[in-house]
Scaffold this active site. Structure first.
Site, short mmCIF file in Angstrom:
data_model
loop_
_atom_site.label_atom_id
_atom_site.label_comp_id
_atom_site.label_asym_id
_atom_site.label_seq_id
_atom_site.Cartn_x
_atom_site.Cartn_y
_atom_site.Cartn_z
N GLU A 1 14.33 -17.90 7.45
CA GLU A 1 15.01 -18.81 6.69
C GLU A 1 16.62 -18.51 6.80
OE1 GLU A 1 12.42 -19.87 3.80
OE2 GLU A 1 14.09 -20.11 2.23
N ASP B 1 -9.04 -9.61 5.08
CA ASP B 1 -10.39 -8.66 4.94
C ASP B 1 -10.39 -8.17 3.45
OD1 ASP B 1 -9.94 -8.63 7.57
OD2 ASP B 1 -9.57 -6.50 7.70
N ARG C 1 5.58 -20.35 -2.52
CA ARG C 1 6.43 -19.09 -2.73
C ARG C 1 7.93 -19.20 -2.25
NH1 ARG C 1 8.08 -15.30 0.57
NH2 ARG C 1 6.64 -15.82 2.41
N SER D 1 11.60 -15.10 0.37
CA SER D 1 12.33 -13.69 0.08
C SER D 1 11.89 -13.06 -1.40
CB SER D 1 13.69 -13.59 0.18
OG SER D 1 14.45 -14.35 -0.91
N ARG E 1 10.55 -24.45 1.30
CA ARG E 1 9.87 -24.43 2.50
C ARG E 1 8.57 -25.49 2.47
NH1 ARG E 1 8.84 -17.99 3.21
NH2 ARG E 1 10.92 -17.54 3.83
N GLN F 1 1.30 -21.56 2.53
CA GLN F 1 2.80 -21.95 2.96
C GLN F 1 2.98 -22.32 4.35
OE1 GLN F 1 6.26 -19.05 2.12
NE2 GLN F 1 6.66 -20.85 0.55
N GLU G 1 11.46 -11.07 8.26
CA GLU G 1 12.86 -11.24 8.98
C GLU G 1 13.95 -11.30 7.57
OE1 GLU G 1 12.94 -13.93 11.90
OE2 GLU G 1 11.34 -13.15 12.83
N GLY G 2 13.88 -12.32 6.87
CA GLY G 2 15.06 -12.62 6.13
C GLY G 2 15.43 -11.76 5.03
N LEU H 1 8.12 -16.52 14.17
CA LEU H 1 8.96 -16.94 13.21
C LEU H 1 10.47 -16.91 13.52
CD1 LEU H 1 9.32 -17.62 9.75
CD2 LEU H 1 9.34 -14.96 9.66
N GLY I 1 0.70 -1.17 -0.04
CA GLY I 1 0.26 0.02 -0.07
C GLY I 1 0.93 1.35 -0.17
N HIS J 1 5.79 -22.35 7.08
CA HIS J 1 7.52 -22.01 7.42
C HIS J 1 7.83 -23.16 8.15
CE1 HIS J 1 10.87 -20.09 8.10
NE2 HIS J 1 10.66 -19.02 7.16
N PHE K 1 19.00 -18.24 0.45
CA PHE K 1 17.66 -18.84 1.01
C PHE K 1 17.50 -20.09 0.50
CE2 PHE K 1 14.27 -15.94 3.26
CZ PHE K 1 15.10 -15.27 3.95
N HIS L 1 2.48 -19.56 7.25
CA HIS L 1 3.19 -18.23 7.23
C HIS L 1 2.66 -17.26 6.25
CE1 HIS L 1 6.62 -15.84 7.32
NE2 HIS L 1 7.07 -16.19 6.16
N TYR L 2 2.06 -18.05 4.91
CA TYR L 2 1.75 -17.16 3.90
C TYR L 2 0.70 -17.88 2.88
CZ TYR L 2 2.97 -14.11 -0.26
OH TYR L 2 2.72 -13.27 -1.21
N HIS M 1 1.53 -5.79 9.18
CA HIS M 1 2.54 -7.06 9.08
C HIS M 1 3.70 -6.99 8.54
CE1 HIS M 1 2.79 -10.39 11.66
NE2 HIS M 1 3.24 -11.36 10.70
#
Lengths: 586, 248, 130
Positions: A246, A212, A391, A394, A288, A231, A50-51, A243, A17, A233, A117, A356-357, A45
């Site tokens: 990775e 949403d 996915r 990264s 993953r 996914q 992190e990675g 988390l 966004g 993780h 990764f 995770h995703y 979020h």
């Protein structure tokens, strides 16, 4: 009802966004941009990633290699034209972020550092220690403050899209601090609302990730694509689901079962690599989905470590040494210490796979446009698809930059096309109806049904039937349970009648969104009778390119379960092959 | 599993029905490994759905869930119950901010201040993308890295007595971020920011109580940043007055 | 408008009683009063010295009276408190680059103590105490 007129409304102020908002402001300072978010932008979020972010940076890397890793990692369900576009844009976007001040970790000569990764042939993950998402989000947010044309509406909760005449007209949102509904009129809306990990009980996702935007688009008639691909993780902390990046494995961390054995070699990812010398696309640097599936198999064999929060395996980083851990993985060090009581310098930390995703999401084309004219989507809430069935680690941070910008460009083009005058009367009518629906939630008669019960049963049903491995009977049970829960949800009454910052109200709206999204996941998974990437069926163990080299499209059918149909995958240069993660050949 | 019954006294305020806040007590069966946020979620889910507070990530990085716990500003997702003294746990909204509802405070003031310090890279001239990333050595990165870790949780504002007494004070987090950009080798905007921060409401309002740095969950050390800015501003003043020709 | 944000006033005169951190800070601030008074006392001493033997002796008697000694001890205590708390925060106000990082905090603090000791020693030597 207050009406705010803009040229483009963006819903969601996380990475995608904010990137879209900046791109719009840069494209034309005269554009009126409204940036809505149910939280302050820096709470989004994206901050928890992190990675790192993937983009070709080194001379020994190439666009083709990144393409191959992404498409193979996605088990050939990615649209290859979109992947190619994404990969070409990736380095430019990461460079742009560098110019905006992102504190990328550096090599001694001052160039940007990259780390390996999972599933990558060459190191190409740009990183800012192990707080990449945090730095990326704050860099974007702070940069966005530069532009006067970006008008922010923080803590404004979008409840409805306004659609008439077959195109988008804006949206309606409740300002949380007053409880008042506002009408945002605009010929173009970009959804950047993130994923829906909260439909599962055990997830790395924050409380706000309730799908949403997916639900908004879905209800407006835009199909949700590839929703069955969720996914896991492989390395989340038990109990909290926090988390551990990775990057832990990229830096050389290894996975061990209860006997200290590096079990990944038994699942087609060997041979075992020497400690502290991670080999790309091998063992711990496998993808993953494979790693999470290997955990499940080990658990079945009884090789996991029982803990009070369930079965775990061990992530061992002790051989990396304190200096490297503190330099490259300071956040992991802090998190493991605080939330698992483990000093990763000295001991292995218990971990387990955690949701995770969402690879799936709002169906968009390569221009981030949905089939509904004027509606665009980017980031985790969208499905272009560049992530396919799994996915590549990264790619998501880069994706929200590339497609956040792309969505903005498409929106500008659409707004300028001149065919976009807002139908005020229709929009008003819909906004009034939306306001009445919100009021109706407050006016529901008292009942014994509780939000907590419905939510817990939903997450339980998802984990039981739509987890790492799935099969027909269990999925059917889950889909049935979700259909019933959607019914039950309509009788939950609000105990909090106040208009001011009423989070019971927002939670109820979120629950409705999650149930719709969860049902799309379960029904899509039930219909896909094959195993591909993160979608593994015990009753259909093989990949079936003949029937299912296709995107699943779930169409909203009101109170009924979604209708499914399929869309061909765009294949340009890579025919489906075997995903090989043994010994990093070639 | 070892559970403990713990009483939480939580400050409640509903502006629609109340004229001032009041404490409400809840008895919560807490698990050994719980943080205060887990207890709040338990209350919200099973005891009282009308309790309101902000939270999201539960991993101390989104900065939503700052609150006063036994009078100390803390992230409730990082405040382990086992680390708190035995007995009742008192939870209040962050000090020094107006209370919107229950544990939710009004953040407008901080958002305006953050914007006022221009927290973004102001380059000498726009660098084209084709020129690639700037060179920045690890040493140059370390100059500002610590101050880039701020998650805007605002515990520092709740700890800062100066901000409580003089709300015009720009305050710790916004000043630390100013310093972060001033120290960044890619930035040339310090002069512009000085107009805002080298003022009475800027760095000179700080009397180095140091409370901000003590409560910071990310070790950003805003107090240190502000002192460094004071020294640099003082140096500016002397240079300007003793060597007027240096002004450009 | 249904909002009505509630503002909690900070007590203007007793805010520092709210926690130990603030009390410690106020002690550090208050220390300047005693250090100031001690400096004033020294200035008075200088004036007395200029006025002649009689006045000087009178002054010396004053500062070596039990009240005088108590005041000196108090001022010394506060001076030490001020110095020690100040030394402890200096690494944060002055970061000295070294290699890729900075000179470690304890080294900067120690340097302050060493300088303090050396200066004290020089003064004590000049005064003939040692």
């Amino acid at each position: 009802m207050e009406t705010i007129e803009s040229d483009v409304v963006i819903v969601g102020a996380g990475g995608a966004g904010l990137r879209a908002a900046i791109a719009l402001a840069e494209a034309d300072p005269g554009l009126r941009i409204s940036l809505l978010s149910k939280v302050y932008p820096m709470r989004s979020h994206t901050c928890a990633a992190e990675g790192g972010a993937a983009g070709v940076a080194r001379s020994d890397d190439s666009m083709d290699l990144h393409f191959g890793d992404t498409v193979g990692g996605g088990d050939w369900l990615c649209d290859q034209d979109a992947v190619e576009f994404f990969i070409n844009e990736a380095p430019k976007e990461l460079t742009r972020l560098e110019h905006w001040g992102c504190p990328w970790s550096r090599e001694t000569d001052g160039s940007v550092g990259v780390r390996p990764f999972g599933g990558m042939k060459i190191k190409r993950t740009w990183f800012a220690a192990d707080k990449t998402g945090f730095h990326l989000l704050h860099t974007l947010f702070q940069t966005s403050l530069k532009f006067e044309s970006i008008r922010r509406f923080d803590e404004v909760f979008t409840t409805d899209l306004l659609v008439s005449d077959g195109r988008i007209q804006g949206c309606c949102a409740v300002e949380m601090r007053t409880g008042e509904m506002k009408q945002f009129l605009a010929p173009a809306v970009i959804l950047c609302t993130g994923g829906a990990g909260r439909i599962f009980p055990f997830t790395t996702n924050g409380a706000i990730k309730t799908g949403d935007g997916m639900a908004l688009a879905y209800r407006a008639g835009v199909p949700l694509k590839d929703m069955e691909f969720v996914q896991y993780h492989p390395t989340g902390l038990p109990a909290t689901g926090i988390l551990l990046t990775e990057g832990c494995r990229g830096e050389g961390g290894v996975l061990r079962n209860k006997d200290g054995y590096r079990y990944l070699q038994d699942y087609g990812m060997g041979p075992e690599t020497p400690l502290g010398e991670p080999v790309l696309k091998t063992m711990e640097l496998g993808p993953r989905d494979r790693l999470s599936q290997a955990f499940w198999q080990e658990q079945k064999k009884g090789n996991t470590v029982p803990t009070k929060w369930g079965d775990c395996v061990l992530l061992d980083m002790t051989h990396l040494g304190e200096a490297r851990i503190l330099e490259r993985l300071p956040f992991v060090h802090e998190l493991a210490h605080a939330y698992a009581g483990v000093d990763i310098v000295k001991e292995a930390v218990p971990i387990r796979p955690v949701v995770h995703y969402m690879m799936g999401g709002i169906h968009t084309d390569i221009n981030a446009a949905t089939p509904l004219p004027g509606l665009f989507a980017a980031g985790e809430c969208a499905c272009v698809s560049i992530n396919g069935a799994n996915r590549l680690g990264s790619n998501s941070l880069t994706e929200l930059l590339v497609f956040g910008k792309r969505a903005a460009e498409s929106a500008v083009k659409y707004v300028r096309s001149g065919t976009t005058k807002v139908d005020r009367a229709a929009a008003d009518q819909q906004a009034n109806a939306a306001e009445a629906r919100v009021q109706a939630l407050f006016d529901r008669p008292e009942s014994t049904e509780t939000m907590t019960a419905v939510r817990n049963e939903m997450t339980h049903a998802m984990e039981t039937g739509a987890g790492i491995y799935r099969e027909e009977a269990m999925l059917k049970d889950t889909a049935d349970a979700l259909a019933k829960l959607r019914q039950r949800q309509t009788s939950i009454a609000l105990r909090d009648k106040s208009k001011v910052f009423n989070t019971e109200f927002t939670q109820l709206v979120e629950l409705g969104c999650m149930l719709d999204v969860a049902q799309a996941v379960a029904v899509s998974a039930l219909a896909r009778k094959e195993s591909r990437g993160s979608h593994q069926r015990l009753d259909h163990v093989e990949r079936d390119d003949e029937t299912f080299l296709k995107h699943s499209m779930a169409h909203y059918q009101g109170e009924d379960a979604p209708r499914m149909d399929y869309l061909d995958v765009v294949i340009t240069k890579s025919r489906p092959g075997v995903r090989d993660y043994s010994g990093a050949k070639s | 599993m070892s559970q403990r019954q713990i009483t939480f006294e939580i400050l409640r305020y509903d502006p629609e029905t109340e004229t001032e806040p009041r404490f409400q007590a809840y008895c919560v069966p807490c698990e050994e490994e719980w943080v205060v946020l887990d207890a709040l979620n338990y209350i919200k889910d099973t005891l009282d759905g009308t309790l309101n507070y902000r939270w999201s990530c539960h991993m101390a990085v989104c900065g939503s869930c700052g609150m006063m716990i036994n009078g100390e500003p803390m992230l409730s997702c990082k405040a382990f119950i086992r680390d708190l003294p035995a007995g009742t746990i008192k939870v209040e909204p962050l000090y020094h901010f107006p209370i919107e509802r229950d544990l939710v405070v009004v953040l407008d003031d901080f958002m305006d201040k953050l914007e006022s310090v221009k927290p973004y890279v102001i380059p000498k001239k726009q660098r084209p993308i084709e020129d690639g990333p700037y060179k920045q050595t690890p040493k140059q990165l370390h100059q500002y890295q610590q101050y880039s870790m701020c998650i805007n949780c605002l515990l520092c504002y709740a700890a800062c007595p100066q901000y409580g007494l003089t709300p015009e004070f720009i305050g710790p987090a916004a000043l630390a971020l100013t310093h972060r950009y001033n120290l960044d080798s890619r930035d040339k905007g310090r002069r512009q920011r000085q107009e805002v921060v080298a003022t009475h409401e800027g760095v000179w309002e700080c009397s180095f109580v140091g409370a901000c740095s003590e409560v910071c969950p990310k070790d950003v050390d805003p107090a240190g940043a502000i002192q460094q800015m004071k020294i640099a501003s003082t140096a500016d003043w002397y240079l300007e007055h003793l060597m007027p020709w240096r002004r450009s | 408008m249904s909002r009505n944000p509630y503002v909690r006033e900070v007590p203007r005169t007793t805010w520092y009683m709210r926690n130990n951190r603030y009390i410690r800070y106020m002690l550090r601030e208050v220390s300047c009063v005693f250090i100031g008074l001690y400096a004033a006392s020294l200035t008075v001493g200088l004036v007395r010295l200029a006025q002649g033997d009689n006045e000087w002796t009178h002054y010396l008697n004053g500062i070596s009276s039990p009240t005088g000694i108590l005041f000196s001890l108090l001022a010394f205590g506060f001076a030490c408190y001020h110095s020690i708390t100040w030394f402890n925060v200096t690494p944060r106000a002055m970061r000295i680059p070294k290699g890729d990082g900075f000179v470690p905090g304890p080294a900067i603090v120690s340097a302050h103590y060493i300088i303090w000791a050396v200066v004290s020693l020089v003064f004590l030597l000049m005064m003939g105490v040692l």
